[in-house]
Design an enzyme around this catalytic site. Structure first.
Site, mmCIF file in Angstrom:
data_model
loop_
_atom_site.group_PDB
_atom_site.id
_atom_site.type_symbol
_atom_site.label_atom_id
_atom_site.label_comp_id
_atom_site.label_asym_id
_atom_site.label_seq_id
_atom_site.Cartn_x
_atom_site.Cartn_y
_atom_site.Cartn_z
ATOM 1 N N ASP A 371 27.568 0.857 41.770
ATOM 2 C CA ASP A 371 27.456 0.121 40.507
ATOM 3 C C ASP A 371 26.854 0.984 39.415
ATOM 4 O O ASP A 371 26.077 1.908 39.668
ATOM 5 C CB ASP A 371 26.666 -1.175 40.701
ATOM 6 C CG ASP A 371 25.183 -0.946 40.809
ATOM 7 O OD1 ASP A 371 24.497 -1.023 39.781
ATOM 8 O OD2 ASP A 371 24.703 -0.705 41.931
ATOM 9 N N VAL A 372 27.240 0.656 38.208
ATOM 10 C CA VAL A 372 26.876 1.442 37.038
ATOM 11 C C VAL A 372 25.385 1.341 36.750
ATOM 12 O O VAL A 372 24.741 2.337 36.373
ATOM 13 C CB VAL A 372 27.704 0.984 35.821
ATOM 14 C CG1 VAL A 372 27.233 1.676 34.542
ATOM 15 C CG2 VAL A 372 29.184 1.248 36.049
ATOM 16 N N ASP A 373 24.801 0.171 36.916
ATOM 17 C CA ASP A 373 23.393 -0.030 36.581
ATOM 18 C C ASP A 373 22.503 0.856 37.452
ATOM 19 O O ASP A 373 21.615 1.557 36.948
ATOM 20 C CB ASP A 373 23.036 -1.510 36.769
ATOM 21 C CG ASP A 373 21.982 -1.986 35.786
ATOM 22 O OD1 ASP A 373 21.671 -1.255 34.826
ATOM 23 O OD2 ASP A 373 21.477 -3.106 35.970
ATOM 24 N N ASP A 374 22.711 0.817 38.769
ATOM 25 C CA ASP A 374 21.944 1.697 39.651
ATOM 26 C C ASP A 374 22.177 3.153 39.292
ATOM 27 O O ASP A 374 21.244 3.958 39.274
ATOM 28 C CB ASP A 374 22.357 1.462 41.109
ATOM 29 C CG ASP A 374 21.611 0.304 41.725
ATOM 30 O OD1 ASP A 374 20.496 0.522 42.204
ATOM 31 O OD2 ASP A 374 22.140 -0.816 41.726
ATOM 32 N N HIS A 443 20.940 0.708 29.777
ATOM 33 C CA HIS A 443 20.518 1.670 30.796
ATOM 34 C C HIS A 443 21.415 2.900 30.795
ATOM 35 O O HIS A 443 20.943 4.030 30.967
ATOM 36 C CB HIS A 443 20.514 1.000 32.169
ATOM 37 C CG HIS A 443 19.489 -0.064 32.311
ATOM 38 N ND1 HIS A 443 19.601 -1.120 33.193
ATOM 39 C CD2 HIS A 443 18.299 -0.249 31.673
ATOM 40 C CE1 HIS A 443 18.542 -1.893 33.092
ATOM 41 N NE2 HIS A 443 17.750 -1.387 32.176
#
Length: 617
Positions: A371-374, A443
């Site tokens: 995932d992009v956020d992590d 983020h």
């Protein structure tokens, strides 16, 4: 509780030092951190339903789970989806049925109270579709009265409007499993009925738009088709769905590392004839055991686990606090993070077929769903720790490739924005698509700025998206955290990192924070704000939410009593052991429906906030 007169003082430094010592003591020898991920009791109730259905209900496990569920019942007899939240009908029904399965008598005082509030809230007819599917599995509802999810849907090409890839990854995995289940309709009855929970007649169906009405008619047609499906087509569809599920089992035995597709995939494969001794199911149950916690409070299941996310935030927090990048704890954590890089193509490649892998997951093992956020937070952590330069380069390229058309970034997919699938009768619970959000975009922008890419076309489009998403009051909505405080705490540092400290949007956000600070100096926001604007930034002060506000204030270099009082709140509310109490849920799974208490949030974010404030003294 310590009371201090000067917040940015030795007391603040001592608070930070104690917090760092506590955080360092929580690190696993292998280098990672993982706080408990607490949700509501439906996860635990459904574990009992699953085990009953499969004939493996264990008396000791059942008693321990029932003890946990009882401990979460409130004085009015109900259960909620988050601490301090309103009574939730479906959660209460599932908790009640689990306790009946555990042997609690219907005429026991706590059960009578639960049944009464179920009736008050509308009874079984008013429960969500998911709950009624569990009821059908237990023989308490008819499969004829739940929406049909035909397995033939799995045969649609990926770009088709109602393809499984029109759903978000978490919904997609659950839908494919339920396609098999609703086609085969397995049942294992429980030895009781639910007469005490049923209202006399169904509640009126709320009005739908034209698409909603059309899909309701389509559901009726599909029910008729289910009576006599086309045999060859049905067999082909079931094989395709089965293959899709088996191919996506993760190394830890899960599906996506989350509970809904996990349990329904087990049920689906068992309905297809997989014995419990089959290697796929053996791995599945071994994985569930690793998600199970048991202590004096009882037995409970984590809906998912967050070690990669927690570790990235912990590394950033320690570095913010002034811990050197050469510190053994930082080095071990950074090398562990670098080793989590995903080098295979997941479902995200359906929309980005030419993009090279390079993202990071949320959990120990969910490589199919990086995932992009992590990935953004890990890029920040690794770059600042001076570890994994090649992984950072690949991750940055992957993030850039996952940008959606409108300039923002979503969590797991690009351009997963269909509004059509939301109209399906099945979709009455939680988010079923994965559109871009302000917090994830923020983020990513912060990571890109650290990589010297803040002035690239992709970053400029992201900035434009983020500025456009600002609310009229100056805040940003937080998709993955509660709520406006989380979104604002992410957006302001990102804009500042991209060189926009003097932008009027930053000033508006700072002014908004000043208007929503609690009288005690802290910040808090009840999760009801997702559905009721009156709750926006209104709620009991929490450590994580106060830290989010302080991160925004510090990024803007706000030197006012607002920031001073927020620091003072963190100092005064720290426990003697160096952490903070936070029973409130400040994480978001599905806005309006499913929430999370990340037990490490109460700690890592205050460490970051205090560290940055003291560094800028």
């Amino acid at each position: 509780m310590t009371v201090v007169d000067v917040p940015r003082s030795a007391a603040a430094r001592e608070t930070l030092d104690r917090a760092c010592a506590y955080l360092l003591a929580q690190q696993h020898p292998d280098g990672w951190w993982k706080g408990e991920l607490e949700t509501n009791v439906t996860i635990d109730a459904e574990d009992l339903f699953l085990r009953h259905h499969l004939g493996i209900l264990d008396a000791r496990q059942t008693a321990a789970t029932a003890r946990w569920i009882r401990s979460r019942q409130r004085g009015d007899g109900s259960w909620a989806t988050f601490y301090g939240g309103p009574a939730d009908l479906s959660t209460t029904v599932e908790a009640y049925l689990a306790l009946r399965l555990a042997g609690d008598a219907a005429d026991a005082e706590h059960m009578r109270a639960a049944a009464a509030i179920v009736q008050e809230l509308g009874g079984l007819y008013a429960t969500r579709v998911f709950t009624r599917m569990w009821l059908a599995l237990l023989g308490l509802w008819s499969w004829n009265d739940v929406p049909v999810l035909p397995p033939e849907q799995s045969l649609l090409p990926p770009r088709a409007p109602l393809s499984i890839y029109a759903f978000a990854c978490w919904a997609r995995q659950t839908v494919v499993a339920l396609q098999i289940v609703t086609a085969l309709r397995p049942v294992r009855p429980v030895p009781f009925d639910t007469a005490e929970l049923a209202t006399k007649e169904p509640l009126p169906v709320p009005g739908r738009d034209a698409w909603g009405r059309a899909f309701t008619l389509l559901d009726g047609a599909l029910h008729r088709y289910e009576r006599r499906p086309i045999g060859r087509l049905r067999r082909r569809a079931l094989r395709a769905a089965e293959r899709w599920i088996v191919e996506r089992q993760e190394a830890d035995g899960s599906w996506g590392g989350i509970q809904p597709p996990w349990v329904w995939s087990i049920i689906a494969l068992h309905a297809l004839g997989y014995p419990l001794e089959h290697p796929v199911l053996v791995r599945a149950f071994a994985g569930l055991d690793s998600f199970t916690l048991e202590d004096e409070a009882g037995r409970r299941i984590e809906a998912c686990q967050s070690p990669v996310w927690d570790t990235a935030l912990a590394v950033i927090g320690l570095l913010d606090a002034g811990v050197e990048s050469s510190h053994d704890a930082v080095r071990r954590a950074a090398h562990w993070l670098a080793g989590r890089e995903v080098r295979i193509r997941g479902d995200w490649a359906v929309r980005r077929p030419k993009l090279e892998p390079g993202g990071f997951p949320f959990e120990f093992a969910n490589d199919n769903y990086a995932d992009v956020d992590d990935t953004a937070e890990i890029v920040i952590a690794l770059r600042r720790a001076g570890v994994g330069a090649d992984a950072v380069r690949r991750a940055t390229a992957w993030m850039l490739g996952m940008q959606s058309r409108g300039g923002g970034w979503a969590a797991f997919d690009a351009d997963n924005t269909s509004r059509l699938v939301e109209k399906l009768p099945f979709c009455d619970f939680g988010e079923v698509t994965d559109p871009p959000s302000a917090d994830v975009t923020a983020h990513v922008l912060e990571a890109l700025a650290l990589e010297g890419l803040a002035d690239t076309p992709a970053a400029r489009r992201g900035i434009e998206y983020l500025l456009h998403e600002q609310e009229p009051d100056g805040s940003w909505i937080g998709r993955w955290g509660a709520n406006h405080l989380y979104g604002t705490g992410a957006a302001v540092p990102a804009l500042v990192a991209c060189g926009l400290r003097e932008h009027e949007s930053v000033r508006r956000a700072v002014d908004w924070l000043a208007t929503v600070q609690n009288d005690d100096g802290g910040f808090g926001e009840d999760l009801r704000s997702y559905r009721d604007a009156a709750w926006c930034a209104r709620g009991a002060s929490t450590a994580s939410q106060t830290a989010w506000a302080l991160l925004a204030l510090d990024a803007a270099r706000e030197r006012s009593s607002v920031a001073d009082d927020a620091v003072r709140w963190l100092v005064e509310h720290q426990r003697p052991d160096g952490t903070w109490d936070e029973p409130y849920f400040t994480g978001t799974g599905f806005p309006g429906d499913f929430y999370i208490n990340y037990h490490l949030y109460r700690h890592v974010f205050p460490v970051s906030a205090l560290g940055r404030v003291l560094a800028h003294e």
